[in-house]
Design a protein around this motif. Structure first.
Motif, mmCIF file in Angstrom:
data_model
loop_
_atom_site.group_PDB
_atom_site.id
_atom_site.type_symbol
_atom_site.label_atom_id
_atom_site.label_comp_id
_atom_site.label_asym_id
_atom_site.label_seq_id
_atom_site.Cartn_x
_atom_site.Cartn_y
_atom_site.Cartn_z
ATOM 1 N N LEU A 35 0.832 -1.199 0.000
ATOM 2 C CA LEU A 35 0.000 0.000 0.000
ATOM 3 C C LEU A 35 0.868 1.252 0.000
ATOM 4 O O LEU A 35 1.935 1.295 0.615
ATOM 5 C CB LEU A 35 -0.909 0.016 1.223
ATOM 6 N N ALA A 36 0.377 2.303 -0.673
ATOM 7 C CA ALA A 36 1.077 3.577 -0.678
ATOM 8 C C ALA A 36 1.125 4.158 0.740
ATOM 9 O O ALA A 36 0.190 3.969 1.535
ATOM 10 C CB ALA A 36 0.378 4.551 -1.617
ATOM 11 N N PRO A 37 2.189 4.880 1.085
ATOM 12 C CA PRO A 37 2.315 5.422 2.447
ATOM 13 C C PRO A 37 1.261 6.464 2.793
ATOM 14 O O PRO A 37 1.108 6.802 3.979
ATOM 15 C CB PRO A 37 3.718 6.028 2.454
ATOM 16 N N ARG A 38 0.496 6.945 1.826
ATOM 17 C CA ARG A 38 -0.584 7.896 2.120
ATOM 18 C C ARG A 38 -1.641 7.266 3.032
ATOM 19 O O ARG A 38 -2.390 7.954 3.703
ATOM 20 C CB ARG A 38 -1.225 8.387 0.826
ATOM 21 N N PHE A 39 -1.710 5.931 3.044
ATOM 22 C CA PHE A 39 -2.674 5.228 3.898
ATOM 23 C C PHE A 39 -1.998 4.950 5.239
ATOM 24 O O PHE A 39 -1.103 4.114 5.340
ATOM 25 C CB PHE A 39 -3.156 3.949 3.227
ATOM 26 N N THR A 40 -2.441 5.678 6.239
ATOM 27 C CA THR A 40 -1.780 5.668 7.544
ATOM 28 C C THR A 40 -2.549 4.929 8.628
ATOM 29 O O THR A 40 -1.974 4.589 9.662
ATOM 30 C CB THR A 40 -1.561 7.114 8.016
ATOM 31 N N HIS A 41 -3.844 4.697 8.432
ATOM 32 C CA HIS A 41 -4.687 4.040 9.435
ATOM 33 C C HIS A 41 -5.613 3.055 8.737
ATOM 34 O O HIS A 41 -5.855 3.140 7.524
ATOM 35 C CB HIS A 41 -5.531 5.065 10.209
ATOM 36 N N ALA A 42 -6.134 2.139 9.531
ATOM 37 C CA ALA A 42 -7.033 1.133 8.957
ATOM 38 C C ALA A 42 -7.839 0.479 10.058
ATOM 39 O O ALA A 42 -7.512 0.560 11.251
ATOM 40 C CB ALA A 42 -6.240 0.068 8.196
ATOM 41 N N GLY A 43 -8.893 -0.176 9.656
ATOM 42 C CA GLY A 43 -9.638 -1.094 10.506
ATOM 43 C C GLY A 43 -9.624 -2.460 9.843
ATOM 44 O O GLY A 43 -9.831 -2.565 8.626
ATOM 45 N N PHE A 44 -9.361 -3.481 10.618
ATOM 46 C CA PHE A 44 -9.289 -4.844 10.075
ATOM 47 C C PHE A 44 -10.377 -5.692 10.707
ATOM 48 O O PHE A 44 -10.492 -5.756 11.935
ATOM 49 C CB PHE A 44 -7.922 -5.466 10.336
ATOM 50 N N VAL A 45 -11.190 -6.333 9.865
ATOM 51 C CA VAL A 45 -12.267 -7.216 10.315
ATOM 52 C C VAL A 45 -11.828 -8.654 10.040
ATOM 53 O O VAL A 45 -11.906 -9.124 8.895
ATOM 54 C CB VAL A 45 -13.588 -6.902 9.589
ATOM 55 N N PRO A 46 -11.348 -9.382 11.039
ATOM 56 C CA PRO A 46 -10.803 -10.725 10.783
ATOM 57 C C PRO A 46 -11.857 -11.748 10.392
ATOM 58 O O PRO A 46 -11.545 -12.737 9.726
ATOM 59 C CB PRO A 46 -10.138 -11.092 12.116
ATOM 60 N N GLY A 47 -13.123 -11.523 10.798
ATOM 61 C CA GLY A 47 -14.167 -12.495 10.491
ATOM 62 C C GLY A 47 -14.779 -12.360 9.123
ATOM 63 O O GLY A 47 -15.676 -13.128 8.762
ATOM 64 N N TRP A 48 -14.324 -11.423 8.337
ATOM 65 C CA TRP A 48 -14.833 -11.207 6.976
ATOM 66 C C TRP A 48 -14.512 -12.417 6.108
ATOM 67 O O TRP A 48 -13.412 -12.963 6.151
ATOM 68 C CB TRP A 48 -14.170 -9.957 6.418
ATOM 69 N N LEU A 49 -15.459 -12.840 5.282
ATOM 70 C CA LEU A 49 -15.274 -13.986 4.395
ATOM 71 C C LEU A 49 -15.464 -13.574 2.946
ATOM 72 O O LEU A 49 -16.199 -12.633 2.641
ATOM 73 C CB LEU A 49 -16.292 -15.089 4.716
ATOM 74 N N ASN A 50 -14.815 -14.283 2.063
ATOM 75 C CA ASN A 50 -15.028 -14.147 0.618
ATOM 76 C C ASN A 50 -15.180 -15.531 0.009
ATOM 77 O O ASN A 50 -14.566 -16.492 0.489
ATOM 78 C CB ASN A 50 -13.850 -13.458 -0.066
ATOM 79 N N VAL A 51 -15.994 -15.636 -1.044
ATOM 80 C CA VAL A 51 -15.954 -16.850 -1.845
ATOM 81 C C VAL A 51 -14.751 -16.767 -2.771
ATOM 82 O O VAL A 51 -14.275 -15.682 -3.113
ATOM 83 C CB VAL A 51 -17.247 -17.040 -2.670
ATOM 84 N N THR A 52 -14.250 -17.912 -3.169
ATOM 85 C CA THR A 52 -13.108 -17.908 -4.070
ATOM 86 C C THR A 52 -13.469 -17.302 -5.420
ATOM 87 O O THR A 52 -12.641 -16.652 -6.060
ATOM 88 C CB THR A 52 -12.581 -19.336 -4.282
ATOM 89 N N ASP A 53 -14.725 -17.514 -5.848
ATOM 90 C CA ASP A 53 -15.212 -16.939 -7.102
ATOM 91 C C ASP A 53 -16.734 -16.945 -7.033
ATOM 92 O O ASP A 53 -17.341 -18.014 -6.899
ATOM 93 C CB ASP A 53 -14.731 -17.779 -8.290
ATOM 94 N N PRO A 54 -17.389 -15.778 -7.117
ATOM 95 C CA PRO A 54 -18.849 -15.758 -6.978
ATOM 96 C C PRO A 54 -19.581 -16.521 -8.067
ATOM 97 O O PRO A 54 -20.644 -17.086 -7.816
ATOM 98 C CB PRO A 54 -19.185 -14.259 -7.009
ATOM 99 N N LEU A 55 -19.023 -16.546 -9.275
ATOM 100 C CA LEU A 55 -19.646 -17.313 -10.351
ATOM 101 C C LEU A 55 -19.603 -18.801 -10.041
ATOM 102 O O LEU A 55 -20.627 -19.504 -10.134
ATOM 103 C CB LEU A 55 -18.935 -17.027 -11.672
ATOM 104 N N LEU A 56 -18.443 -19.302 -9.636
ATOM 105 C CA LEU A 56 -18.316 -20.721 -9.324
ATOM 106 C C LEU A 56 -19.141 -21.101 -8.101
ATOM 107 O O LEU A 56 -19.713 -22.194 -8.037
ATOM 108 C CB LEU A 56 -16.848 -21.079 -9.107
ATOM 109 N N TRP A 57 -19.212 -20.202 -7.116
ATOM 110 C CA TRP A 57 -20.004 -20.483 -5.916
ATOM 111 C C TRP A 57 -21.482 -20.648 -6.276
ATOM 112 O O TRP A 57 -22.133 -21.611 -5.837
ATOM 113 C CB TRP A 57 -19.812 -19.375 -4.894
ATOM 114 N N THR A 58 -22.011 -19.733 -7.061
ATOM 115 C CA THR A 58 -23.425 -19.816 -7.428
ATOM 116 C C THR A 58 -23.692 -21.065 -8.254
ATOM 117 O O THR A 58 -24.709 -21.751 -8.063
ATOM 118 C CB THR A 58 -23.849 -18.556 -8.193
ATOM 119 N N ARG A 59 -22.806 -21.386 -9.154
ATOM 120 C CA ARG A 59 -22.993 -22.600 -9.965
ATOM 121 C C ARG A 59 -22.866 -23.851 -9.114
ATOM 122 O O ARG A 59 -23.547 -24.854 -9.375
ATOM 123 C CB ARG A 59 -21.978 -22.611 -11.109
#
Length: 452
Positions: free
Chosen positions: A208-232
């Protein structure tokens, strides 16, 4: 197996009726047609089929052929604040005038949007917003629990990434302005970590560029590997359970004495019950029953790149949200997807792919060394209600019709919960949530011209 393009299957799930009262609490075995083969429709069809109904999933296109196949792939259970909020209302006038900004309104669609914008403004008032947040949080809690139940049932654990989400901020002032939103999450039991300094951010996501100095991290966030494959994958589970998938355009619905008649170019179909889960087109079908629902389209743009490297030797490790700029970078398959923002432009106007290019240009600046070559651009229609809550419930004019649409950018997130709620309604059981906040006609019906 899923039908190939152009296939049309007719079976016992889409003809005739049982002869019993189709509106009484039902035993398994009723004929149900789910209109819409996006993520909400597919997940709902699967839940109904597993519950013992004979289900047909009907769509004019392929499974996940629309927005469900091209989104960022996130289960965003921590996103409980609606788009309509006092902060957004203060920023909206400036944003709306910028055709390439985070929230824009296409001039050719402005007049048609006036009813929706009025409801959006009312939904953003503090008293109404508080109720929407509480309802959204309850639906999110059910959504997470429902996904936990769904994953083992469809052997889907391998299709889910558990890499968290990083929301990044440029400077201390922007970060401080975000703290009320984080406290809102804390009040609803959402776990997160607040980070300061580029080094702390780099431990989670290098590059990340150094202009980004702060953040919030949500560890419980989930993603599917691919939404198309998940739906199929869910569609394949639906077919394996005995469900039917059919191709066909739906032009209207009519409540009959013994079920619902579905008008198609090939003649009528019949079902004991119908679930309308057709995404951004759902309000058109509701209108054929006399229900006017203020549904709009958040047109979202993205570009997908073939590998997940954001710079030489640096991979994307988590779902990154650039809050002020209104877009995200997420992993999809072996690549990455850059997309987001909201364009209010309806269903008719052509895409403005400059919006996708602007997001890629920003990502190139925010991740120094990122090479934006070889990307594929896309635009999809997110079905959005003014208060950011979906429409879930029976039509008051057609008791054989259940609505399940309007999830905005949270369709994937809330699909499993919606499926459980609809399955309860179809069986005549009490749903797990009070559905009053999600009542399809909670705005009193919309005047002509909404959302087309």
């Amino acid at each position: 197996m899923i039908l190939p393009p152009g296939a049309h299957t007719t079976g016992p799930t889409d003809q005739g009726h049982h002869g019993s009262d189709p509106h009484a609490p039902g035993a398994p075995g009723r004929r149900v047609t789910v209109i819409g083969a996006g993520i909400v429709g597919v997940t709902t069809a699967l839940a109904l089929q597993i519950a013992g109904h004979a289900v047909t999933l009907l769509d004019r296109g392929a499974v996940a052929g629309g927005t469900s196949g091209g989104n960022a792939g996130a289960f965003a259970f921590s996103d409980i604040e609606p788009l309509a909020s006092p902060g957004i209302l203060r920023k909206a006038p400036g944003w709306l005038m910028d055709p390439l900004g985070p929230l824009s309104l296409r001039p050719g669609h402005a007049v048609r949007m006036l009813p929706w914008l009025y409801h959006f403004w009312r939904s953003g008032q503090p008293g109404r917003q508080a109720g929407a947040i509480a309802a959204q949080a309850r639906l999110m809690d059910l959504s997470r629990a429902a996904l936990d139940r769904l994953l083992p049932a469809v052997e889907g654990a391998a299709l889910v990434r558990r890499e968290g989400q990083l929301q990044v901020y440029e400077g201390a002032a922007e970060f401080r302005a975000s703290l009320p939103a984080w406290e809102l999450k804390r009040a609803h039991g959402i776990a997160f970590d607040l980070l300061g300094g580029p080094g702390a951010l780099a431990e989670i996501q290098p590059g990340l560029a150094p202009r980004f100095t702060h953040a919030g991290f949500v560890p419980g966030w989930l993603n599917v590997t691919d939404p198309l494959l998940w739906t199929r994958h869910l569609a394949q589970s639906f077919v394996a359970a005995g469900g039917m998938i059919a191709r066909g355009e739906v032009r209207g619905l009519t409540q009959r004495d013994h079920g619902v008649e579905i008008a198609t170019p090939d003649g009528p179909r019949h079902a004991d019950q119908v679930v309308v889960a057709a995404g951004a087109w759902s309000h058109r079908l509701a209108r054929t029953l006399g229900d006017r629902i203020p549904l709009e389209t958040e047109r979202g743009y993205n570009t997908t790149f073939p590998d997940a490297r954001i710079a030489e030797g640096i991979d994307l490790r988590t779902h990154v949200t650039f809050v002020r700029h209104g877009f995200v970078v997420s992993r999809v398959g072996e690549g990455l997807r850059i997309g987001g923002a909201v364009e209010l432009g309806g269903l008719r106007l052509p895409p403005d792919y400059r919006r996708a290019d602007v997001l890629v240009g920003k990502a190139r600046t925010f991740f120094p060394g990122f090479d934006p070559t070889g990307g594929t651009r896309w635009m999809g229609f997110r079905p959005s209600m003014p208060d950011s809550l979906p429409a879930i419930g029976r039509s008051p004019r057609a008791p054989g019709v259940i609505y399940a649409f309007g999830h905005g950018h949270l369709g994937l997130t809330q699909s499993a919960a919606t499926a459980e709620l609809v399955a309860a309604l179809a069986a005549g059981r009490q749903p797990a949530l009070d559905l009053a906040p999600y009542a399809p006609l909670r705005f009193g019906g919309a005047p002509r011209g909404d959302g087309t």
